[in-house]
Design an enzyme around this catalytic site. Sequence first.
Site, PDB file in Angstrom:
ATOM      1  N   SER A  67      -8.492  -0.867   7.127  1.00  0.00           N
ATOM      2  CA  SER A  67      -7.741   0.373   6.984  1.00  0.00           C
ATOM      3  C   SER A  67      -6.559   0.440   7.940  1.00  0.00           C
ATOM      4  O   SER A  67      -6.670   0.054   9.108  1.00  0.00           O
ATOM      5  CB  SER A  67      -8.650   1.576   7.247  1.00  0.00           C
ATOM      6  OG  SER A  67      -9.499   1.821   6.172  1.00  0.00           O
ATOM      7  N   HIS A  75      -6.707   8.432   8.674  1.00  0.00           N
ATOM      8  CA  HIS A  75      -8.153   8.586   8.870  1.00  0.00           C
ATOM      9  C   HIS A  75      -8.681   7.741  10.030  1.00  0.00           C
ATOM     10  O   HIS A  75      -9.803   7.960  10.491  1.00  0.00           O
ATOM     11  CB  HIS A  75      -8.924   8.301   7.577  1.00  0.00           C
ATOM     12  CG  HIS A  75      -9.081   6.862   7.197  1.00  0.00           C
ATOM     13  ND1 HIS A  75      -8.379   6.276   6.182  1.00  0.00           N
ATOM     14  CD2 HIS A  75      -9.885   5.894   7.695  1.00  0.00           C
ATOM     15  CE1 HIS A  75      -8.750   4.998   6.063  1.00  0.00           C
ATOM     16  NE2 HIS A  75      -9.657   4.752   6.968  1.00  0.00           N
ATOM     17  N   ASP A  88      -2.606   9.719   3.581  1.00  0.00           N
ATOM     18  CA  ASP A  88      -3.367   8.991   4.600  1.00  0.00           C
ATOM     19  C   ASP A  88      -2.476   7.989   5.324  1.00  0.00           C
ATOM     20  O   ASP A  88      -2.583   6.776   5.160  1.00  0.00           O
ATOM     21  CB  ASP A  88      -4.550   8.290   3.933  1.00  0.00           C
ATOM     22  CG  ASP A  88      -5.501   7.655   4.950  1.00  0.00           C
ATOM     23  OD1 ASP A  88      -5.425   8.034   6.145  1.00  0.00           O
ATOM     24  OD2 ASP A  88      -6.311   6.796   4.546  1.00  0.00           O
TER      25      ASP A  88
END
Length: 260
Positions: A216, A67, A115
Site C-alpha cells: 500500500s 490509510h 486514499d
Amino acid sequence: MVRLVVLALALMAASSCYASQRIIGGRPAYIEQYPSLVQVEEYTDGVWWQKCAGNILNILYVLSAAHCFEGPYYDPLFHRIRSGSTYRHSGGNINYVEKEFNHPSYDVAAPLDGDITVVRLSRPIIYSNAVGRATINYHGARILDNIPVVYAGWGDTIGEYAPPEQLLDVQVYTINNDLCRERYLTLDTPPNIITRNMICAGVLDVGGRDACHGDSGGPLYDGNVIIGIISWGEGCANATFPGVNANVASYTNWIAETAV
C-alpha cells in the site's frame, strides 16, 4: 500506451487488502530501477516493521496512501521511511515523518476514495543513483484500458503475510473502470465501490499477479510514470476482483500545491 503529457514533480522544498497494507507473481528487482520508491516503517511493540510504501516527490515530501497514515493509534513520531535500499528492513537511509497531509476527500464519498497522502519529512532526503524523485501523471489524464503497467514493492508474496526480503515487481494490466465497478458491487461488504478516482489493475479472470499486504502507498507505473498509488482490493491476485489504486491524475494539482 496512456497518452501522457507527464508532469515531473521537481519541486524544490526548502531549497481488501484493506487497512494498512497490500507482490504476488513477481520477480526480483533492484532499487536503482525504482529510485523514488521507499519503505514506510512503523514502530510497534519495540520493533520497526515495514508497513507500507511510498514515493519520493522531492527532498522533503513523499507520496503514499492515506490509510497508511491515519487511525486511532496513528502517531507521526512512530513512522519513518527507508530510501535507497533493495532490501526490506535493511540498508539505505532513514528519514523520520514530521507530518502527514491526507487528502480532504479521503474516505468521504466512498470507503477509501481519496486514499492518497503527502508526507513531510523531518529532514531532507539525499539523492543518489538509488534515491531520486518520482514522475507522476498530469492532472486529469485519461487512463486507457488494458495497457501493461507495473507494481513494485516489498509486500506479501502469497497472500498470507509472507513478505520478501528483496524488492519485487510484476506486470499487470489496467482494467475498465465500469467493469471493475460492476464486479465489486457484487460484494456485500465495503470497500466495494469503485469511483472515478480509482484505477483497477490485474490479470482479469486469470489472477495470480497483484500487489498485496505491505505494498500500500507504493506505485503503479506506466513506463517510468506513476499513474496510481496502491490502495486496496478483495484479497490479493484475485481472478474476479482486481487490485485498486488511487488515480494520481485526480490529485496531481493538490499534490503539487501540498508538497512545497
